[in-house]
Design an enzyme around this catalytic site. Structure first.
Site, PDB file in Angstrom:
ATOM      1  CD1 TRP A  29       3.442  -1.004   5.018  1.00  0.00           C
ATOM      2  CD2 TRP A  29       3.505  -0.113   2.988  1.00  0.00           C
ATOM      3  NE1 TRP A  29       4.583  -1.450   4.403  1.00  0.00           N
ATOM      4  CE2 TRP A  29       4.655  -0.895   3.148  1.00  0.00           C
ATOM      5  CE3 TRP A  29       3.335   0.568   1.761  1.00  0.00           C
ATOM      6  CZ2 TRP A  29       5.621  -1.051   2.171  1.00  0.00           C
ATOM      7  CZ3 TRP A  29       4.295   0.431   0.788  1.00  0.00           C
ATOM      8  CH2 TRP A  29       5.434  -0.367   0.987  1.00  0.00           C
ATOM      9  CB  SER A  96      -3.931   2.845   2.556  1.00  0.00           C
ATOM     10  OG  SER A  96      -3.158   2.120   1.641  1.00  0.00           O
ATOM     11  CG  MET A  97      -2.126  -2.050   6.102  1.00  0.00           C
ATOM     12  SD  MET A  97      -0.411  -2.222   6.627  1.00  0.00           S
ATOM     13  CE  MET A  97      -0.562  -3.796   7.497  1.00  0.00           C
ATOM     14  CG  ASP A 225      -5.364   4.761  -5.155  1.00  0.00           C
ATOM     15  OD1 ASP A 225      -4.186   4.402  -5.340  1.00  0.00           O
ATOM     16  OD2 ASP A 225      -5.916   4.756  -4.035  1.00  0.00           O
ATOM     17  CG  HIS A 254      -3.090   5.511  -2.070  1.00  0.00           C
ATOM     18  ND1 HIS A 254      -4.259   4.783  -1.939  1.00  0.00           N
ATOM     19  CD2 HIS A 254      -2.282   5.114  -1.046  1.00  0.00           C
ATOM     20  CE1 HIS A 254      -4.167   3.980  -0.902  1.00  0.00           C
ATOM     21  NE2 HIS A 254      -2.984   4.157  -0.339  1.00  0.00           N
TER      22      HIS A 254
END
Length: 274
Positions: A29, A96-97, A225, A254
């Protein structure tokens, strides 16, 4: 196969590069499949079939009102795999997502066809700070994401991507052009999907999904991160997944697919070669 129609009629844009053992790349995302381009090219050149798709509501996919909970998003992943004929020997890689879709696929779809998995800077197992998840992100901080997007989405993402890529706190920040590129990807998404997915990744508890990981799993996370803190996610995921290997990128932010692109690509290739 530029588009796959899901069971509820959404159209998902799919990139399908190379030939060989399939590797399905699930983006974070608020980006799109384009964020995986460097890794997808390297995978295809190394003899793998790299499949990356735009999550519903993002990139070139359609923008329905509903379907942004993780059960629905994971069924989208299953629809893409079915349409692509990916029935065995697959590796799922979630950033991530996207790590959430990997975890939920392993439980909801019993890991069908999957022989290995990778979680990169992933939100798994649980982002939200609770009494039994003290290292998580406070609810108030997650609420600031939605509030900032509603107030001025364009300006919010200008600031967001600086933390995302470590601008100001790592030694080699990304270029302004990269920040502009990521901002444009984010602005392609609908407001509805952007807000609904932020709610989903911030509040979905994947701890019950961890036992479903019965395949070798690579967990990669940057220790610096600020977007998805490693203690609540990467380290906790590795601890909860039996056949896992944790690789920490010291001081990395990240957006590893850019800031640590070569290292990430090589680590994925090494993992796949096993």
């Amino acid at each position: 196969m530029p588009y796959v129609k899901t069971r509820d009629g959404a159209d998902l844009y799919v990139k399908d590069w190379g030939a060989g053992r399939p590797v399905v790349l699930i983006h974070g995302w608020p980006l799109s499949a384009d964020s995986w381009d460097a890794q997808a090219m390297a995978l295809a050149e190394a003899g793998y079939r790299a499949i990356a798709y735009d999550r519903r509501g993002f990139g070139r996919s359609s923008q329905p009102w509903d379907g942004y909970d993780y059960n629905s998003l994971t069924d989208d992943l299953a629809d893409v795999m079915k349409a692509a004929g990916v029935e065995q020997d697959a590796t799922l890689v979630g950033f991530s997502m996207g790590g959430g879709e990997v975890a939920r696929y392993m439980s909801r779809h019993d890991g069908r066809g999957v022989v290995s998995a990778a979680l990169v800077g992933s939100v798994v197992p649980y982002m939200l700070q609770t009494d039994d998840n003290p290292n998580g992100v406070p609810e108030a901080q997650l609420q600031q994401i939605g509030d900032g997007i509603k107030k001025d989405r364009a300006e919010f993402f200008r600031t967001f991507f600086k933390d995302f890529f470590g601008v100001g706190y790592v030694t080699s920040p990304v270029s302004e052009a990269t920040l502009d590129w990521a901002w444009r990807l984010a602005m392609q998404a609908s407001l509805r999907s952007t807000l609904a997915c932020a709610q989903s990744f911030g509040h979905t508890d994947f701890r019950p999904d961890l036992p479903a990981f019965r395949v070798p799993t690579l967990v990669i996370h940057g220790t610096g991160d600020k977007t998805v803190p490693i203690d609540a996610t990467g380290r906790a995921a590795a601890e909860g997944i039996g056949a896992s290997q944790l690789v920490e990128y010291d001081g990395a932010p990240h957006g590893l697919f850019v800031t640590e692109s070569d290292r990430l690509t090589q680590d994925l290739l090494t993992f796949l070669s096993r």
